[in-house]
Design a protein around this motif. Sequence first.
Motif, PDB file in Angstrom:
ATOM      1  N   PHE A 186       0.791  -1.230   0.000  1.00  0.00           N
ATOM      2  CA  PHE A 186       0.000   0.000   0.000  1.00  0.00           C
ATOM      3  C   PHE A 186       0.829   1.289   0.000  1.00  0.00           C
ATOM      4  N   VAL A 187       2.098   1.242   0.408  1.00  0.00           N
ATOM      5  CA  VAL A 187       2.878   2.475   0.533  1.00  0.00           C
ATOM      6  C   VAL A 187       3.129   3.121  -0.823  1.00  0.00           C
ATOM      7  N   ILE A 188       3.150   2.321  -1.882  1.00  0.00           N
ATOM      8  CA  ILE A 188       3.425   2.870  -3.205  1.00  0.00           C
ATOM      9  C   ILE A 188       2.367   3.892  -3.618  1.00  0.00           C
ATOM     10  N   MET A 189       1.131   3.742  -3.096  1.00  0.00           N
ATOM     11  CA  MET A 189       0.057   4.662  -3.480  1.00  0.00           C
ATOM     12  C   MET A 189       0.356   6.091  -3.033  1.00  0.00           C
ATOM     13  N   GLY A 190       1.040   6.230  -1.898  1.00  0.00           N
ATOM     14  CA  GLY A 190       1.385   7.560  -1.414  1.00  0.00           C
ATOM     15  C   GLY A 190       2.666   8.107  -2.010  1.00  0.00           C
ATOM     16  N   LEU A 191       3.410   7.267  -2.737  1.00  0.00           N
ATOM     17  CA  LEU A 191       4.699   7.689  -3.297  1.00  0.00           C
ATOM     18  C   LEU A 191       4.695   7.767  -4.817  1.00  0.00           C
ATOM     19  N   GLY A 195       2.789   1.414   9.213  1.00  0.00           N
ATOM     20  CA  GLY A 195       3.778   1.220   8.156  1.00  0.00           C
ATOM     21  C   GLY A 195       3.594   2.130   6.961  1.00  0.00           C
ATOM     22  N   VAL A 196       2.350   2.224   6.464  1.00  0.00           N
ATOM     23  CA  VAL A 196       2.107   3.011   5.254  1.00  0.00           C
ATOM     24  C   VAL A 196       2.296   4.507   5.497  1.00  0.00           C
ATOM     25  N   GLY A 227       6.034   5.007   6.108  1.00  0.00           N
ATOM     26  CA  GLY A 227       6.780   4.794   4.866  1.00  0.00           C
ATOM     27  C   GLY A 227       6.595   5.937   3.890  1.00  0.00           C
ATOM     28  N   THR A 228       5.379   6.481   3.837  1.00  0.00           N
ATOM     29  CA  THR A 228       5.120   7.628   2.961  1.00  0.00           C
ATOM     30  C   THR A 228       5.899   8.849   3.433  1.00  0.00           C
ATOM     31  N   LEU A 229       5.910   9.058   4.750  1.00  0.00           N
ATOM     32  CA  LEU A 229       6.655  10.194   5.308  1.00  0.00           C
ATOM     33  C   LEU A 229       8.143  10.075   5.004  1.00  0.00           C
ATOM     34  N   ASP A 254      -6.795  18.304   1.028  1.00  0.00           N
ATOM     35  CA  ASP A 254      -6.030  17.178   0.477  1.00  0.00           C
ATOM     36  C   ASP A 254      -5.204  16.475   1.547  1.00  0.00           C
ATOM     37  N   GLY A 255      -4.599  17.258   2.457  1.00  0.00           N
ATOM     38  CA  GLY A 255      -3.743  16.675   3.477  1.00  0.00           C
ATOM     39  C   GLY A 255      -4.489  15.851   4.518  1.00  0.00           C
ATOM     40  N   SER A 256      -5.810  15.988   4.561  1.00  0.00           N
ATOM     41  CA  SER A 256      -6.593  15.241   5.553  1.00  0.00           C
ATOM     42  C   SER A 256      -6.810  13.788   5.165  1.00  0.00           C
ATOM     43  N   VAL A 257      -6.606  13.468   3.890  1.00  0.00           N
ATOM     44  CA  VAL A 257      -6.865  12.106   3.424  1.00  0.00           C
ATOM     45  C   VAL A 257      -5.978  11.102   4.149  1.00  0.00           C
ATOM     46  N   THR A 258      -4.747  11.509   4.485  1.00  0.00           N
ATOM     47  CA  THR A 258      -3.815  10.594   5.154  1.00  0.00           C
ATOM     48  C   THR A 258      -4.374  10.129   6.492  1.00  0.00           C
ATOM     49  N   TRP A 259      -4.842  11.052   7.323  1.00  0.00           N
ATOM     50  CA  TRP A 259      -5.338  10.622   8.638  1.00  0.00           C
ATOM     51  C   TRP A 259      -6.694   9.925   8.526  1.00  0.00           C
ATOM     52  N   LEU A 260      -7.452  10.211   7.479  1.00  0.00           N
ATOM     53  CA  LEU A 260      -8.692   9.459   7.256  1.00  0.00           C
ATOM     54  C   LEU A 260      -8.371   7.991   6.935  1.00  0.00           C
ATOM     55  N   LEU A 261      -7.290   7.769   6.188  1.00  0.00           N
ATOM     56  CA  LEU A 261      -6.864   6.407   5.901  1.00  0.00           C
ATOM     57  C   LEU A 261      -6.313   5.726   7.154  1.00  0.00           C
ATOM     58  N   VAL A 262      -5.735   6.516   8.065  1.00  0.00           N
ATOM     59  CA  VAL A 262      -5.304   5.949   9.342  1.00  0.00           C
ATOM     60  C   VAL A 262      -6.525   5.459  10.132  1.00  0.00           C
TER      61      VAL A 262
END
Length: 408
Positions: free
Chosen positions: A20-25, A143-144, A147-149, A234-242
Amino acid sequence: MPLALLALAIGAFGIGTTEFVIMGLLPEVAGDFDVSIPTAGFLVTGYALGVMFGAPLMTVLGTKVSRKRMLMLLMGLFIVGNLISAVAPTFTLMLIGRVIASLAHGAFFGIGSVVAADLVAPDKKAGAIAMMFTGLTVANVVGVPLGTLIGQSAGWRVTFTVVAALGVLGLAGIARLVPDMPKPEGVRLRHELAAFKNVQVLLAMAMTVLGFGGVFAAITYIAPMMTNVTGYADGSVTWLLVLFGLGMVGGNLVGGRFADRALMPMLYVSLGALAVVLALFTLTAHNKIAAAVTITLIGALGFATVPPLQKRVLDQAHGAPTLASAVNIGAFNLGNALSAWLGGVVIAAGLGYTAPNWVGAVLAAAALLLAVLSAALERRAAPAPAADPVAAKTEQAHSVQQQTVVHH
């Protein structure tokens, strides 16, 4: 739970992270290789296809060795694939590295499920499977995002190097903690293939495709839905996925706990509730708080189906469960691909960004119907209970007595 499950969970954590990390990179990778974002998306598609085809292929190749040794070989393949991705000088070579790593995915979870179930008492099998899958769910919480960070700050190549290091840790844990469990004597490839003649195995796999497909119909398009419909930045999507990942962790553990007590009722409740929540998401997507709660529930209900479905396959493919278990992992990825495509179809048709939620609700409801059908077929095929000889003699004596009374 035995410590060997921790080693399996670490391996699952690494696999879940790299998937899944590739989606953020994707933007960073596309920029480095000077390719478009859609082209970089082949790194996601290629991995999913590798899981689907690699699961049965690697499991068949592993029928000649013990399950522990095969798990170690699979982690070695995972390490090599991620190292190739980390140092790849061209996009094509990175894609090859992704596919190599994906070949380990399905077989690892398939064989790992069998090993996890064999490590515990019969009434704790689903819980043991859930413990291993906890590594996959925690990867989406820790992890995701991490890993994205790392990839965005130190470079995406560092991320894949760290993932390879996780593979080394998982390999060492399996070598040290998992007992040497030889493959069952007398089980051949034809026995493993024979499991697919069992309609209950096929029904369980169809439930996997449809049930988990329902989850990814909505989650695949979560970013445009949350930004264009709900109004999140846009930046809120990351914590929504968390939040989605946290729901996955909780649902996975609850599903494993209750599947050992009442497997089919657990499927009825989780699939039914999932269908309802996905349908409601078309409404709750218009409110920030309600949307966040709904996303968490989708993760929880979706992964509450994973341990019971995996155990259902193991139970129905008894005697030769390894290949069926691995193919069922591929079925999760088939569901992901199918639902993502259907979600894209309804969006392209102009039905809006919330339309994939209806697709997900229909898929989950279809999975529920299959669960009901599966249970009905199982009840019909069950042998009639043997007659109690004492009760039979009593009934016979009572009948004779009645006949005597009538005669007199």
